[in-house]
Design an enzyme around this catalytic site. Structure first.
Site, PDB file in Angstrom:
ATOM      1  N   LYS A 122      -9.156  -2.036   5.637  1.00 25.54           N
ATOM      2  CA  LYS A 122      -9.173  -2.520   4.364  1.00 25.54           C
ATOM      3  C   LYS A 122      -8.394  -3.547   3.693  1.00 25.54           C
ATOM      4  CE  LYS A 122      -9.171   1.941   2.439  1.00 25.54           C
ATOM      5  NZ  LYS A 122      -9.548   2.974   2.572  1.00 25.54           N
ATOM      6  N   ASP A 171     -15.479   1.715   6.962  1.00 27.41           N
ATOM      7  CA  ASP A 171     -14.715   2.619   6.452  1.00 27.41           C
ATOM      8  C   ASP A 171     -15.342   3.568   5.570  1.00 27.41           C
ATOM      9  OD1 ASP A 171     -12.040   3.811   6.338  1.00 27.41           O
ATOM     10  OD2 ASP A 171     -12.300   3.261   4.152  1.00 27.41           O
ATOM     11  N   SER A 191      -8.352   3.186   8.861  1.00 30.02           N
ATOM     12  CA  SER A 191      -8.827   2.903   7.406  1.00 30.02           C
ATOM     13  C   SER A 191      -7.973   2.282   6.412  1.00 30.02           C
ATOM     14  CB  SER A 191      -8.885   4.532   6.974  1.00 30.02           C
ATOM     15  OG  SER A 191      -9.383   4.675   5.553  1.00 30.02           O
ATOM     16  N   ARG A 249     -15.281  11.887   7.865  1.00 28.33           N
ATOM     17  CA  ARG A 249     -13.871  12.505   8.279  1.00 28.33           C
ATOM     18  C   ARG A 249     -13.587  13.486   7.022  1.00 28.33           C
ATOM     19  NH1 ARG A 249      -9.955   7.687   7.761  1.00 28.33           N
ATOM     20  NH2 ARG A 249      -8.445   9.525   8.207  1.00 28.33           N
ATOM     21  N   HIS A 286       0.714  -1.090  -0.026  1.00 31.39           N
ATOM     22  CA  HIS A 286       0.060   0.070  -0.088  1.00 31.39           C
ATOM     23  C   HIS A 286       0.849   1.139  -0.012  1.00 31.39           C
ATOM     24  CE1 HIS A 286      -3.482   2.592   0.956  1.00 31.39           C
ATOM     25  NE2 HIS A 286      -2.488   3.277   1.655  1.00 31.39           N
TER      26      HIS A 286
HETATM   27  N1  URA Z   1      -6.214   6.603   2.691  1.00 32.75           N
HETATM   28  C1  URA Z   1      -7.143   5.699   2.874  1.00 32.75           C
HETATM   29  O1  URA Z   1      -7.697   4.787   2.600  1.00 32.75           O
HETATM   30  N2  URA Z   1      -7.564   6.188   4.338  1.00 32.75           N
HETATM   31  C2  URA Z   1      -7.246   7.498   5.038  1.00 32.75           C
HETATM   32  O2  URA Z   1      -7.924   7.606   6.026  1.00 32.75           O
HETATM   33  C3  URA Z   1      -6.280   8.217   4.482  1.00 32.75           C
HETATM   34  C4  URA Z   1      -5.716   7.617   3.303  1.00 32.75           C
END
Ligand code: URA
Length: 434
Positions: free
Chosen positions: A187, A161, A183, A168, A82
């Protein structure tokens, strides 16, 4: 605990029990918490933070608020990467096939771009016919057959999320480390791989602008992943200047293909080799980091990674011939060089400004739902530290119209500074590994 009790406790800086956090996140996913209370709780976390145990529990609850993918049919340890997002970051397009070519399955769930950073799926969709939205069973079949697949997130993975992130986004609570970790890692855990490598970008073109913030995020990502029983490491990597030289979807695919064939820009190759080596190490197929990196280098140089990429593209409905003939990718109707106004060293290339210029050209989205033009973008011809003469080309703009060309040319002229080159930080700034 009720949501009101959770807000009151967190507001005073209390440490919340894991069971209460878990129950609350699941209530959010079921639509049982009103937006105003969820937002108040997020703001309390923003100011008071969460400790490691709370963050791990919050992350786990986001992950299992929906479907958790079972990757056991793939039969071996799987690894994903990621990135926190950068300008010109086409790493995944090279990395997934390279790691798969070394025998490690890479089931990659990826995203679309918003703002100055591009999205992997947008880049791949520049390839004629490519399908990024596939049902899970098809995704897993392709990983089994080819070794890797790159697809979009399905709605039933980590649904909490989606709700919390949208709150957010409009309540000024995006830049909170525990909320970001919940978050991102939530995922990733739902998607099922055994190990994760995080590429935490740091610098002017990154989400984390300072080394201190990037370090905090890197450690928190690794801690929350390991606390949930998975392997993880993180690299903090420089994002002051764009990665590689291409910004814009089809242009970035061309550069990724060059890298997959053993060429391409040195910084892109270095990042692929470093992240890929770490993925091989975490998968357990290599124990020595230098040997793992050398193996990634070999599959790039032998053309094996390019072959796997072509197979993945074909399996996802795209035209695999792009690997041998990049002229099959869309091209912009107008192009123009941007030339140096003076002689000197390239002292600074502002990734953020170039990312914004690429969005203005139509390569990225200013708002969710904006339609992209895959052919447009910017091709840099210089890197920081290069010496240029007056009138020498610094970049080529690929645009849809003369007016877009003029605006981008102006933006690039100020984004690429020529003067006294400052020392650039190394690409790999720091490692957080077990
Ligand atoms: N990327 C995400 O998937 N979530 C966040 O909170 C910030 C960046």
């Amino acid at each position: 605990m009720t949501t009101l009790e959770m807000i009151e406790e967190k507001k005073r800086g209390a440490v919340l029990p894991a069971a209460a956090i878990r129950a609350w996140v699941h209530q959010v996913a079921r639509g049982e918490v009103p937006d105003y209370q969820a937002s108040a709780f997020l703001m309390a976390v923003y100011f008071q933070g969460m400790n490691g145990d709370e963050t791990a529990a919050y992350t786990r609850a986001i992950a299992d608020s929906g479907q958790m993918l079972d990757l056991s049919p793939l039969g071996s340890r799987t690894v994903d990467k990621h990135s926190t997002g950068g300008v010109g970051d086409k790493t995944s397009l090279v990395l997934a096939p390279a790691v798969a070519a070394c025998g490690v399955p890479v089931p990659m769930l990826s995203g679309r771009g918003l703002g100055h950073t591009g999205g992997t799926l947008d880049k791949l969709e520049a390839i004629p016919g490519f399908r990024a939205e596939l049902p899970i069973h098809e995704f897993l079949r392709i990983v089994q057959q080819v070794g890797c697949a790159i697809v979009g997130q399905t709605p039933n993975l980590a649904p909490a999320d989606r709700i919390l992130y949208s709150l957010r986004d409009v309540t000024g609570t995006v830049d909170s480390i525990p909320l970001i970790v919940g978050s991102i890692v939530g995922k990733k855990l739902a998607a099922g791989p055994d190990a994760f490598v995080y590429d935490v970008k740091v610098g002017a073109g990154a989400f984390m602008r300072t080394l201190e913030d990037a370090r905090l995020l890197g450690h928190a990502l690794v801690r929350a992943t390991r606390a949930n029983g998975k392997s993880a490491s993180a690299l903090l990597t420089a994002m002051d200047a764009p990665l590689g030289q291409a910004i814009g979807n089809a242009l970035e695919v061309v550069e990724a293909i060059e890298s997959l064939r053993g060429g391409g820009p040195a910084d892109l190759r270095e990042l692929v080799v470093e992240l890929g080596g770490e993925m091989l190490r975490l998968s357990g197929t290599e124990s020595d980091a230098a040997t793992a990196r050398a193996r990634i280098g070999r599959v790039l140089d032998s053309g094996r990674a390019a072959e796997v990429f072509a197979q993945m593209v074909a399996a996802q409905g795209g035209d695999p011939h792009v690997v041998d003939d990049v002229a099959l990718l869309p091209t912009a109707p107008v192009t123009q060089e941007v030339r140096a106004q003076e002689a000197g060293g390239v002292s600074w290339i502002d990734a953020r400004a170039l990312g914004d210029a690429a969005v203005a050209l139509g390569a990225g989205r200013a708002r969710v739902g904006d339609v992209l033009n895959h052919s447009v973008g910017i091709q840099l011809l210089v890197k920081p530290g290069d010496r240029v003469e007056r009138g020498e080309p610094l970049a080529v703009v690929h645009a849809a119209s003369g007016e877009a060309l003029r605006q981008a040319t102006e933006a690039i002229s100020t984004a690429v500074a020529v003067g006294d080159p400052a020392a650039a930080r190394p690409l790999i700034v720091e490692r957080i590994s077990p």
